[in-house]
Enzyme design. Structure first.
Site, PDB file in Angstrom:
ATOM      1  N   HIS A 181      55.853  33.809  59.252  1.00 52.60           N
ATOM      2  CA  HIS A 181      54.950  34.830  59.764  1.00 52.60           C
ATOM      3  C   HIS A 181      54.131  35.537  58.684  1.00 52.60           C
ATOM      4  O   HIS A 181      53.425  36.516  58.947  1.00 52.60           O
ATOM      5  CB  HIS A 181      55.787  35.863  60.535  1.00 52.60           C
ATOM      6  CG  HIS A 181      55.078  36.471  61.692  1.00 52.60           C
ATOM      7  ND1 HIS A 181      54.901  37.820  61.836  1.00 52.60           N
ATOM      8  CD2 HIS A 181      54.472  35.890  62.761  1.00 52.60           C
ATOM      9  CE1 HIS A 181      54.228  38.056  62.948  1.00 52.60           C
ATOM     10  NE2 HIS A 181      53.953  36.908  63.530  1.00 52.60           N
TER      11      HIS A 181
ATOM     12  N   LYS B 190      51.217  36.449  55.967  1.00 51.57           N
ATOM     13  CA  LYS B 190      49.749  36.339  55.916  1.00 51.57           C
ATOM     14  C   LYS B 190      49.336  36.807  54.531  1.00 51.57           C
ATOM     15  O   LYS B 190      48.953  37.977  54.356  1.00 51.57           O
ATOM     16  CB  LYS B 190      49.072  37.223  56.963  1.00 51.57           C
ATOM     17  CG  LYS B 190      49.356  36.860  58.402  1.00 51.57           C
ATOM     18  CD  LYS B 190      50.255  37.850  59.049  1.00 51.57           C
ATOM     19  CE  LYS B 190      50.602  37.433  60.466  1.00 51.57           C
ATOM     20  NZ  LYS B 190      51.729  38.225  60.982  1.00 51.57           N
TER      21      LYS B 190
ATOM     22  N   ASP C  87      43.965  32.176  42.022  1.00 51.74           N
ATOM     23  CA  ASP C  87      44.056  31.970  40.562  1.00 51.74           C
ATOM     24  C   ASP C  87      45.301  32.596  39.937  1.00 51.74           C
ATOM     25  O   ASP C  87      45.275  33.001  38.762  1.00 51.74           O
ATOM     26  CB  ASP C  87      42.814  32.552  39.855  1.00 51.74           C
ATOM     27  CG  ASP C  87      41.545  31.810  40.235  1.00 51.74           C
ATOM     28  OD1 ASP C  87      41.655  30.678  40.754  1.00 51.74           O
ATOM     29  OD2 ASP C  87      40.453  32.357  40.007  1.00 51.74           O
TER      30      ASP C  87
END
Ligand SMILES: [Zn+2]
Length: 215
Positions: A147, A149, A154
């Protein structure tokens, strides 16, 4: 009378000196670490100028142009990658975000995507297209939702918050994103991505004869 003038001039000189000192100190300070907060829903506007700045003026779509929205900021940060993008996201169906990831891949940026197995297969998911383009995708094969996000650009810039990479999240939901270069915050996310990436390595399942790998 003269005393008042002298005192006034003294106060003026002191305030000017303090201002000069403040400006000097500001100049000497090390460059500021990037920290930014974005809220959604984002105003719906054309983002063509972000993908192709030179052709933006010739865009004739019906969306408003020249508007700098939260979504524009998010796209700019993603497209700022010069070496790698590690993305860990539950749902990925937003076409513009898919376009951004494909653009990075075509520039030779190393892109790794970790996503949820169930949501990668739903209608409209970008995951299949990204895989077809040659981008390395791994699906979490556990019994609970993957779940997260978050994205790391870089190994330097962390993008994290409530926002799934979907059109609904960007244009309709109330969501937030924190974008930061603070090493104390970025490093744990790099380590967690690496841990999850290794944990969901399809080769592990091949070797163990466990469940079918999702990659
Ligand atoms: Zn347009």
């Amino acid at each position: 009378m003269w005393t008042v003038k002298v005192v006034s001039l003294g106060v003026l000189a002191l305030s000017l000196s303090l201002e000069l000192l403040y400006r000097l100190l500001c100049r000497l300070k090390p460059s500021k670490t990037l920290n930014e907060v974005l809220f959604f829903p984002s105003e719906v506007a054309c983002v063509e100028h972000i993908f192709s700045p030179t052709s933006a003026q010739s865009c004739f779509c019906l969306l408003p142009h020249g508007v700098e929205t939260s979504f524009c900021r998010l796209l700019r940060h993603i497209l700022s990658a010069s070496s790698s993008l590690d993305l860990c996201v539950f749902a990925f169906s937003n076409l513009d975000l898919g376009r951004a990831v494909l653009a990075l891949h075509s520039r030779g940026i190393t892109v790794r995507i970790l996503t949820d197995k169930d949501y990668s297969a739903i209608s409209g998911s970008q995951i299949g297209l990204l895989r077809k383009a040659g981008i390395c995708v791994r699906c979490d094969v556990g019994s609970v939702y993957m779940h997260h996000k978050f994205a790391v650009v870089d190994n330097r810039l962390l993008i994290t918050g409530s926002l799934n990479w979907t059109l609904t999240a960007v244009q309709s939901n109330m969501e937030n994103i924190l974008i930061t270069e603070e090493p104390d915050l970025v490093l744990p996310f790099i380590e967690e991505f690496q841990r999850l990436w290794m944990h969901n390595d399809p080769a592990r399942y091949h070797r163990s004869g466990d469940q079918t790998p999702a990659e």
